[in-house]
Motif scaffolding. Structure first.
Motif, PDB file in Angstrom:
ATOM      1  N   GLU A   1       1.092  -1.323   0.151  1.00  0.00           N
ATOM      2  CA  GLU A   1       0.164  -0.011   0.065  1.00  0.00           C
ATOM      3  C   GLU A   1       0.940   1.216   0.025  1.00  0.00           C
ATOM      4  OE1 GLU A   1      -3.858   1.902   2.344  1.00  0.00           O
ATOM      5  OE2 GLU A   1      -2.545   0.546   3.332  1.00  0.00           O
ATOM      6  N   ASP A   2       1.834   1.263   0.895  1.00  0.00           N
ATOM      7  CA  ASP A   2       2.793   2.543   0.808  1.00  0.00           C
ATOM      8  C   ASP A   2       3.310   2.951  -0.647  1.00  0.00           C
ATOM      9  OD1 ASP A   2       2.080   2.895   3.537  1.00  0.00           O
ATOM     10  OD2 ASP A   2       4.102   1.757   4.298  1.00  0.00           O
ATOM     11  N   SER A   3       3.625   1.500  -1.323  1.00  0.00           N
ATOM     12  CA  SER A   3       4.470   1.863  -2.511  1.00  0.00           C
ATOM     13  C   SER A   3       3.400   2.325  -3.560  1.00  0.00           C
ATOM     14  CB  SER A   3       5.115   0.676  -2.781  1.00  0.00           C
ATOM     15  OG  SER A   3       5.900   0.838  -4.035  1.00  0.00           O
ATOM     16  N   VAL A   4       2.252   1.628  -3.411  1.00  0.00           N
ATOM     17  CA  VAL A   4       1.302   2.315  -4.464  1.00  0.00           C
ATOM     18  C   VAL A   4       1.000   3.601  -4.340  1.00  0.00           C
ATOM     19  CG1 VAL A   4      -1.108   1.899  -5.258  1.00  0.00           C
ATOM     20  CG2 VAL A   4       0.367  -0.270  -4.994  1.00  0.00           C
ATOM     21  N   ARG A   5       0.707   3.853  -3.225  1.00  0.00           N
ATOM     22  CA  ARG A   5       0.449   5.279  -2.740  1.00  0.00           C
ATOM     23  C   ARG A   5       1.556   6.370  -3.221  1.00  0.00           C
ATOM     24  NH1 ARG A   5      -4.505   3.878  -2.946  1.00  0.00           N
ATOM     25  NH2 ARG A   5      -5.451   3.073  -0.955  1.00  0.00           N
ATOM     26  N   LYS A   6       2.899   6.070  -3.023  1.00  0.00           N
ATOM     27  CA  LYS A   6       3.877   6.788  -3.304  1.00  0.00           C
ATOM     28  C   LYS A   6       3.942   6.946  -4.799  1.00  0.00           C
ATOM     29  CE  LYS A   6       8.911   7.152  -2.900  1.00  0.00           C
ATOM     30  NZ  LYS A   6      10.201   6.412  -2.691  1.00  0.00           N
ATOM     31  N   GLU A   7       3.626   5.931  -5.532  1.00  0.00           N
ATOM     32  CA  GLU A   7       3.426   6.119  -6.954  1.00  0.00           C
ATOM     33  C   GLU A   7       2.502   6.652  -7.563  1.00  0.00           C
ATOM     34  OE1 GLU A   7       4.814   4.691 -10.901  1.00  0.00           O
ATOM     35  OE2 GLU A   7       5.794   4.575  -8.823  1.00  0.00           O
TER      36      GLU A   7
ATOM     37  N   ALA B 283      -4.675   2.112 -11.144  1.00  0.00           N
ATOM     38  CA  ALA B 283      -4.704   0.864 -11.818  1.00  0.00           C
ATOM     39  C   ALA B 283      -3.013   0.718 -12.209  1.00  0.00           C
ATOM     40  CB  ALA B 283      -5.779   1.103 -13.034  1.00  0.00           C
ATOM     41  N   LYS B 284      -2.635   1.992 -12.757  1.00  0.00           N
ATOM     42  CA  LYS B 284      -1.334   2.076 -13.266  1.00  0.00           C
ATOM     43  C   LYS B 284      -0.299   1.655 -12.092  1.00  0.00           C
ATOM     44  CE  LYS B 284       2.033   4.674 -16.227  1.00  0.00           C
ATOM     45  NZ  LYS B 284       2.087   6.038 -17.092  1.00  0.00           N
ATOM     46  N   ALA B 285      -0.661   2.449 -10.760  1.00  0.00           N
ATOM     47  CA  ALA B 285       0.512   2.330  -9.675  1.00  0.00           C
ATOM     48  C   ALA B 285       0.250   0.883  -9.321  1.00  0.00           C
ATOM     49  CB  ALA B 285      -0.018   3.448  -8.708  1.00  0.00           C
ATOM     50  N   GLU B 286      -0.752   0.221  -9.094  1.00  0.00           N
ATOM     51  CA  GLU B 286      -0.939  -1.239  -8.756  1.00  0.00           C
ATOM     52  C   GLU B 286      -0.010  -2.362  -9.612  1.00  0.00           C
ATOM     53  OE1 GLU B 286      -5.341  -0.840  -6.597  1.00  0.00           O
ATOM     54  OE2 GLU B 286      -5.085  -1.712  -8.672  1.00  0.00           O
ATOM     55  N   LEU B 287       0.020  -1.923 -10.849  1.00  0.00           N
ATOM     56  CA  LEU B 287       0.750  -2.653 -11.709  1.00  0.00           C
ATOM     57  C   LEU B 287       2.220  -2.478 -11.877  1.00  0.00           C
ATOM     58  CD1 LEU B 287      -1.758  -3.061 -14.781  1.00  0.00           C
ATOM     59  CD2 LEU B 287      -1.146  -4.852 -13.044  1.00  0.00           C
ATOM     60  N   ASP B 288       2.601  -1.271 -11.505  1.00  0.00           N
ATOM     61  CA  ASP B 288       4.042  -0.791 -11.735  1.00  0.00           C
ATOM     62  C   ASP B 288       4.603   0.261 -10.778  1.00  0.00           C
ATOM     63  OD1 ASP B 288       6.803  -0.502 -12.580  1.00  0.00           O
ATOM     64  OD2 ASP B 288       6.060   0.785 -14.065  1.00  0.00           O
ATOM     65  N   ASN B 289       5.179  -0.276  -9.640  1.00  0.00           N
ATOM     66  CA  ASN B 289       5.386   0.758  -8.572  1.00  0.00           C
ATOM     67  C   ASN B 289       6.951   0.516  -8.030  1.00  0.00           C
ATOM     68  OD1 ASN B 289       5.309  -1.149  -6.391  1.00  0.00           O
ATOM     69  ND2 ASN B 289       3.054  -1.055  -6.925  1.00  0.00           N
ATOM     70  N   GLY B 290       7.497   1.184  -7.220  1.00  0.00           N
ATOM     71  CA  GLY B 290       8.854   1.111  -6.864  1.00  0.00           C
ATOM     72  C   GLY B 290       9.047  -0.441  -5.985  1.00  0.00           C
ATOM     73  N   TRP B 291       8.131  -0.987  -5.314  1.00  0.00           N
ATOM     74  CA  TRP B 291       8.392  -2.369  -4.678  1.00  0.00           C
ATOM     75  C   TRP B 291       8.476  -3.254  -5.609  1.00  0.00           C
ATOM     76  CZ3 TRP B 291       4.372  -5.796  -2.155  1.00  0.00           C
ATOM     77  CH2 TRP B 291       4.753  -6.616  -1.477  1.00  0.00           C
ATOM     78  N   LEU B 292       7.688  -3.116  -6.658  1.00  0.00           N
ATOM     79  CA  LEU B 292       7.730  -4.451  -8.101  1.00  0.00           C
ATOM     80  C   LEU B 292       9.217  -4.087  -8.586  1.00  0.00           C
ATOM     81  CD1 LEU B 292       3.948  -4.116  -9.159  1.00  0.00           C
ATOM     82  CD2 LEU B 292       5.140  -5.650  -7.753  1.00  0.00           C
TER      83      LEU B 292
ATOM     84  N   ILE C 194      15.944   2.375 -12.251  1.00  0.00           N
ATOM     85  CA  ILE C 194      14.892   2.455 -11.460  1.00  0.00           C
ATOM     86  C   ILE C 194      14.876   3.793 -10.661  1.00  0.00           C
ATOM     87  CG2 ILE C 194      14.092   1.460  -9.149  1.00  0.00           C
ATOM     88  CD1 ILE C 194      14.937  -1.438 -10.393  1.00  0.00           C
ATOM     89  N   LYS C 195      16.074   4.082 -10.005  1.00  0.00           N
ATOM     90  CA  LYS C 195      15.938   5.675  -9.403  1.00  0.00           C
ATOM     91  C   LYS C 195      15.542   6.565 -10.095  1.00  0.00           C
ATOM     92  CE  LYS C 195      16.942   7.374  -5.208  1.00  0.00           C
ATOM     93  NZ  LYS C 195      16.238   7.101  -4.167  1.00  0.00           N
ATOM     94  N   HIS C 196      16.058   6.570 -11.651  1.00  0.00           N
ATOM     95  CA  HIS C 196      15.626   7.498 -12.384  1.00  0.00           C
ATOM     96  C   HIS C 196      14.145   7.613 -12.607  1.00  0.00           C
ATOM     97  CE1 HIS C 196      15.659  10.347 -15.852  1.00  0.00           C
ATOM     98  NE2 HIS C 196      15.123   9.250 -16.690  1.00  0.00           N
ATOM     99  N   MET C 197      13.627   6.419 -13.016  1.00  0.00           N
ATOM    100  CA  MET C 197      12.274   6.296 -13.023  1.00  0.00           C
ATOM    101  C   MET C 197      11.255   6.931 -11.905  1.00  0.00           C
ATOM    102  SD  MET C 197      12.113   2.660 -14.796  1.00  0.00           S
ATOM    103  CE  MET C 197      10.303   2.445 -14.901  1.00  0.00           C
ATOM    104  N   GLU C 198      11.726   6.558 -10.486  1.00  0.00           N
ATOM    105  CA  GLU C 198      11.217   7.072  -9.376  1.00  0.00           C
ATOM    106  C   GLU C 198      11.069   8.539  -9.157  1.00  0.00           C
ATOM    107  OE1 GLU C 198      12.925   4.490  -6.378  1.00  0.00           O
ATOM    108  OE2 GLU C 198      11.520   2.979  -6.552  1.00  0.00           O
ATOM    109  N   ASN C 199      12.377   8.977  -9.571  1.00  0.00           N
ATOM    110  CA  ASN C 199      12.561  10.463  -9.585  1.00  0.00           C
ATOM    111  C   ASN C 199      11.999  11.347 -10.751  1.00  0.00           C
ATOM    112  OD1 ASN C 199      13.578  10.047  -7.051  1.00  0.00           O
ATOM    113  ND2 ASN C 199      15.680   9.875  -7.852  1.00  0.00           N
TER     114      ASN C 199
END
Length: 347
Positions: A205-211, A256-265, A318-323
């Motif tokens: 949940e934390d990762s999805v909310r962040k995404e 929907a997008k965050a559930e399928l692709d986020n930092g945790w995954l 990954i870091k680049h994608m998150e930032n």
């Protein structure tokens, strides 16, 4: 007696789990009353979520790869387990464990152990066994068979507190919908009415909310531009209605997008990539040993260099994608209200 107003009840979150074969996909079809999975589907490689209704109650149903699917690697299995948790945040109301009543295997008897390993010991309190059957068999005689006649069926359901239900493989038969919903709601109510949760569901949940927050920032300019266009096009109540619809659609898209692709995954993917590269380097060194110590060192060095380079590149990517977010939009009257509309509701 069922006076439920359509659309008024809170969505019931269900995680359907299969040991092997098509049972879990037949169950999802039966719950939703439509052919989400075709009759020939016996396995899937990626976790998915489908929404619909069960006897008038909104439901979200998550399916993942079968627990004993031999065509999925350990890394992919772990990745999809994480994805299924992201699709089911903050956690399912119930786990539905599907079996074919005529094809119970030794592996099926081990599913409680695997579930506890994946979701924690307390998850079994939130589980119900669903037995699939075919034909026009009598439901009462099937239940009697589970409870009294077949010892292995009785032993299986005892691991889940004795909770079970039998369902037809034909999703067109809606005669058992009310009973199934009643059994699920009764189990959920006996546990306080809330979602099941554990540390990994909280991480999901934390990762999805962040995404979601990152994606909202990316779309801030687009959202504000659309709002401004609406203000030029609509007036008063129609404007409020159009904004509500737009915000609901955007929020659903982002979730929907965050559930399928986020930092945790993405972290799970990178770790799996790194493990694969390390194993490859070791194997390379082993083969290099055929050429002697020098060959082992050379192949090991090359493998290590390639692995380190690829692993480093993955982590940087990954870091680049998150930032990588769009610079904050100019904060004006609309921006303030947009932020309020997108505030994550607490359940």
């Amino acid at each position: 007696m069922d006076k439920r107003k359509k659309g008024s009840a809170k969505e019931l979150s269900l995680m359907v789990v299969g040991s092997s074969g098509p049972s879990q996909f037949q169950l999802t079809n039966a719950i939703l009353g439509k052919e989400v999975f075709s009759a020939d589907v016996t396995s899937i490689s990626a976790s998915v979520k489908n929404k619909g209704e069960l006897s008038g109650r909104p439901v979200g149903v998550v399916n993942g790869p079968n627990m004993y699917d031999k065509d999925i690697t350990h890394v992919k299995r772990r990745m999809e387990l994480r994805r299924s948790k992201c699709l089911c945040i903050p956690g399912p109301h119930a786990f539905l464990i599907a079996f074919d009543i005529e094809k119970i295997s030794p592996n099926d008897m081990k599913t409680p152990w695997l579930l506890k390993k994946r979701f924690g010991a307390n998850c079994l309190k939130h589980c119900m066994v669903l037995f699939a059957y075919e034909g026009n068999l009598d439901g009462a005689s099937l239940e009697n068979r589970v409870k009294k006649t077949e010892w292995y069926l009785r032993e299986l359901i005892e691991n889940y507190g004795g909770r079970f239900h039998v369902f037809k493989k034909d999703w067109r038969d809606r005669s058992q919908d009310k009973e199934l919903l009643w059994k699920i709601e009764l189990m959920v109510a006996s546990l306080g009415g809330g979602h099941f949760s554990c540390r990994t569901f909280q991480m999901a949940e934390d990762s999805v909310r962040k995404e979601e927050k990152r994606l909202r920032k990316q779309r801030a300019v687009e959202i504000e531009r659309t709002w401004n266009e609406m203000e030029q096009q609509y007036m008063s109540e129609e404007l409020c209605f159009q904004k509500d619809v737009y915000i609901a659609n955007v929020r659903a898209e982002i979730q929907a997008k965050a559930e399928l692709d986020n930092g945790w995954l993405r972290t799970s993917l990178a770790r799996g990539l790194g493990i694969g590269l390390v194993v490859g380097a070791v194997i390379g060194a082993i083969f290099g040993s055929i050429e002697g110590v020098g060959g082992m060192v050379l192949f090991g060095f090359i493998g290590g260099a390639v692995g380190g380079s690829a692993g480093g590149t993955a982590q940087v990517a990954i870091k680049h994608m998150e930032n990588r977010v769009t610079p904050p939009a100019r904060l004006n009257f609309n921006s303030i209200f947009i932020n309020r509309f997108f505030a994550v509701p607490r359940t």
